[in-house]
Every structure is written in structure tokens, then in C-alpha cells.
Scaffold this motif. Structure first.
Motif, PDB file in Angstrom:
ATOM      1  N   UNK A  47      36.025   7.847 -26.289  1.00  0.00           N
ATOM      2  CA  UNK A  47      35.787   6.403 -26.224  1.00  0.00           C
ATOM      3  C   UNK A  47      34.996   5.932 -27.445  1.00  0.00           C
ATOM      4  N   UNK A  48      33.973   6.693 -27.850  1.00  0.00           N
ATOM      5  CA  UNK A  48      33.166   6.338 -29.021  1.00  0.00           C
ATOM      6  C   UNK A  48      33.968   6.470 -30.311  1.00  0.00           C
ATOM      7  N   UNK A  49      34.871   7.441 -30.354  1.00  0.00           N
ATOM      8  CA  UNK A  49      35.731   7.603 -31.531  1.00  0.00           C
ATOM      9  C   UNK A  49      36.664   6.403 -31.660  1.00  0.00           C
ATOM     10  N   UNK A  50      37.251   5.969 -30.543  1.00  0.00           N
ATOM     11  CA  UNK A  50      38.125   4.790 -30.563  1.00  0.00           C
ATOM     12  C   UNK A  50      37.354   3.552 -31.028  1.00  0.00           C
ATOM     13  N   UNK A  51      36.130   3.410 -30.516  1.00  0.00           N
ATOM     14  CA  UNK A  51      35.301   2.257 -30.924  1.00  0.00           C
ATOM     15  C   UNK A  51      35.022   2.300 -32.427  1.00  0.00           C
ATOM     16  N   UNK A  52      34.722   3.491 -32.951  1.00  0.00           N
ATOM     17  CA  UNK A  52      34.442   3.628 -34.390  1.00  0.00           C
ATOM     18  C   UNK A  52      35.688   3.342 -35.229  1.00  0.00           C
ATOM     19  N   UNK A  53      36.856   3.760 -34.758  1.00  0.00           N
ATOM     20  CA  UNK A  53      38.101   3.479 -35.487  1.00  0.00           C
ATOM     21  C   UNK A  53      38.372   1.986 -35.517  1.00  0.00           C
ATOM     22  N   UNK A  54      38.189   1.308 -34.383  1.00  0.00           N
ATOM     23  CA  UNK A  54      38.398  -0.147 -34.325  1.00  0.00           C
ATOM     24  C   UNK A  54      37.445  -0.852 -35.281  1.00  0.00           C
ATOM     25  N   UNK A  55      36.191  -0.402 -35.313  1.00  0.00           N
ATOM     26  CA  UNK A  55      35.204  -1.013 -36.203  1.00  0.00           C
ATOM     27  C   UNK A  55      35.525  -0.718 -37.674  1.00  0.00           C
ATOM     28  N   UNK A  56      35.883   0.531 -37.980  1.00  0.00           N
ATOM     29  CA  UNK A  56      36.185   0.922 -39.359  1.00  0.00           C
ATOM     30  C   UNK A  56      37.389   0.171 -39.909  1.00  0.00           C
ATOM     31  N   UNK A  57      38.424   0.044 -39.093  1.00  0.00           N
ATOM     32  CA  UNK A  57      39.669  -0.598 -39.533  1.00  0.00           C
ATOM     33  C   UNK A  57      39.687  -2.094 -39.232  1.00  0.00           C
ATOM     34  N   UNK A  58      38.615  -2.629 -38.652  1.00  0.00           N
ATOM     35  CA  UNK A  58      38.472  -4.057 -38.346  1.00  0.00           C
ATOM     36  C   UNK A  58      39.647  -4.559 -37.495  1.00  0.00           C
ATOM     37  N   UNK A  59      39.966  -3.813 -36.431  1.00  0.00           N
ATOM     38  CA  UNK A  59      41.093  -4.165 -35.574  1.00  0.00           C
ATOM     39  C   UNK A  59      40.750  -5.224 -34.536  1.00  0.00           C
ATOM     40  N   UNK A  60      39.464  -5.488 -34.298  1.00  0.00           N
ATOM     41  CA  UNK A  60      39.075  -6.423 -33.254  1.00  0.00           C
ATOM     42  C   UNK A  60      38.789  -7.833 -33.739  1.00  0.00           C
ATOM     43  N   UNK A  61      39.208  -8.183 -34.922  1.00  0.00           N
ATOM     44  CA  UNK A  61      38.872  -9.494 -35.481  1.00  0.00           C
ATOM     45  C   UNK A  61      39.756 -10.597 -34.884  1.00  0.00           C
ATOM     46  N   UNK A  62      39.200 -11.794 -34.840  1.00  0.00           N
ATOM     47  CA  UNK A  62      39.961 -12.958 -34.392  1.00  0.00           C
ATOM     48  C   UNK A  62      40.441 -12.824 -32.964  1.00  0.00           C
ATOM     49  N   UNK A  63      41.567 -13.416 -32.703  1.00  0.00           N
ATOM     50  CA  UNK A  63      42.169 -13.355 -31.375  1.00  0.00           C
ATOM     51  C   UNK A  63      43.151 -12.192 -31.317  1.00  0.00           C
ATOM     52  N   UNK A  64      42.626 -10.997 -31.376  1.00  0.00           N
ATOM     53  CA  UNK A  64      43.467  -9.798 -31.387  1.00  0.00           C
ATOM     54  C   UNK A  64      44.213  -9.684 -30.063  1.00  0.00           C
ATOM     55  N   UNK A  65      45.442  -9.265 -30.137  1.00  0.00           N
ATOM     56  CA  UNK A  65      46.220  -9.023 -28.938  1.00  0.00           C
ATOM     57  C   UNK A  65      45.672  -7.810 -28.217  1.00  0.00           C
ATOM     58  N   UNK A  66      45.983  -7.705 -26.934  1.00  0.00           N
ATOM     59  CA  UNK A  66      45.561  -6.538 -26.173  1.00  0.00           C
ATOM     60  C   UNK A  66      46.290  -5.314 -26.719  1.00  0.00           C
ATOM     61  N   UNK A  67      45.537  -4.284 -27.031  1.00  0.00           N
ATOM     62  CA  UNK A  67      46.131  -3.058 -27.545  1.00  0.00           C
ATOM     63  C   UNK A  67      45.316  -1.864 -27.093  1.00  0.00           C
ATOM     64  N   UNK A  68      45.888  -0.704 -27.237  1.00  0.00           N
ATOM     65  CA  UNK A  68      45.204   0.546 -26.971  1.00  0.00           C
ATOM     66  C   UNK A  68      45.521   1.480 -28.125  1.00  0.00           C
TER      67      UNK A  68
END
Length: 119
Positions: free
Chosen positions: A28-49
Motif C-alpha cells: 500500500x505504501x509503495x503504491x502511494x509512493x508511485x502515485x506521488x512520484x508520477x503525480x497520478x493523483x492530480x486534478x480530477x483523476x479518474x478512479x484507477x488502481x
């Protein structure tokens, strides 16, 4: 001591590293770090996994509480998720102190185990 995990998206040619504290890191922490590193959560991001696989063994990691040792090489794939079940929603629930386990998405497992469904 920090653990360095190497990851790349399926279409990428090179691995990137993320550093997390300790000799192991929770998926879970690795996924969070990847999202933060790649800036995947910006704006109105669609639901993804994120689907995460071990690059050496091709083993898919599904349990987000699983501990991965430092030096692990991962292949990441971004997948669509049901509304409210995506990774960003689970991050928000974890930050609010709620359970991060996804809720049941389809069907009724109790009825299926009793044989109430006929095919």
C-alpha cells in the motif's frame, strides 16, 4: 535504514527508484509512493488502481498489506476501478483512519456458497 524499490510501468524502458523507511515496505505504501512520484493523483483523476507484479517472477501482488523486501523490481500497470473503489479513494480512507480494504464489489458470496445461484 531505507529500502529502495525499483519500479517501471509496462511501457517504460527504465526503472525508477523510490526510497521508503525500513528494510521492507508495505505494498500500500509503495503504491502511494508511485502515485506521488508520477503525480497520478492530480486534478480530477479518474478512479484507477495499480496492478503490481514482480519483474523477476511475474507474480502479481494483490494483498496491500504484504511486505516487500528492499531491492524488489516491480512492473506497474494502471487499471480502471469501480467508482469509490480506486486507489485515491483508498488513500483518502487511510488518511481519515478508516479501513483501506476494498468493499465487496459484485454478487453475494454467502448466497453463492449456499448454492442459491443457478447457472
Amino acid at each position: 535504514m531505507t529500502s529502495t524499490i525499483l519500479f517501471k510501468f509496462r511501457s517504460a524502458t527504465t526503472y525508477e527508484s523510490i526510497s521508503l523507511p525500513g528494510s521492507t515496505a508495505r505494498l500500500f505504501d509503495i503504491k502511494r509512493a508511485i502515485v506521488k512520484t508520477k503525480d497520478l493523483g492530480r486534478g480530477n483523476a479518474l478512479e484507477f488502481d495499480l496492478n503490481i507484479k514482480n519483474a523477476m517472477t511475474n507474480e502479481s501482488y494483490d494483498d496491500e498489506s504484504m511486505l516487500l523486501p528492499r531491492g524488489t523490481r516491480l512492473i506497474v500497470q494502471r487499471l480502471p476501478a469501480a467508482k469509490g473503489q480506486g486507489l485515491l479513494a483508498r488513500f483518502a480512507r487511510a488518511d481519515a483512519g478508516m479501513s483501506i480494504a476494498p468493499t465487496q464489489r459484485y454478487g453475494n458470496p454467502d448466497a453463492a456458497s449456499r448454492g442459491d445461484y443457478e447457472i
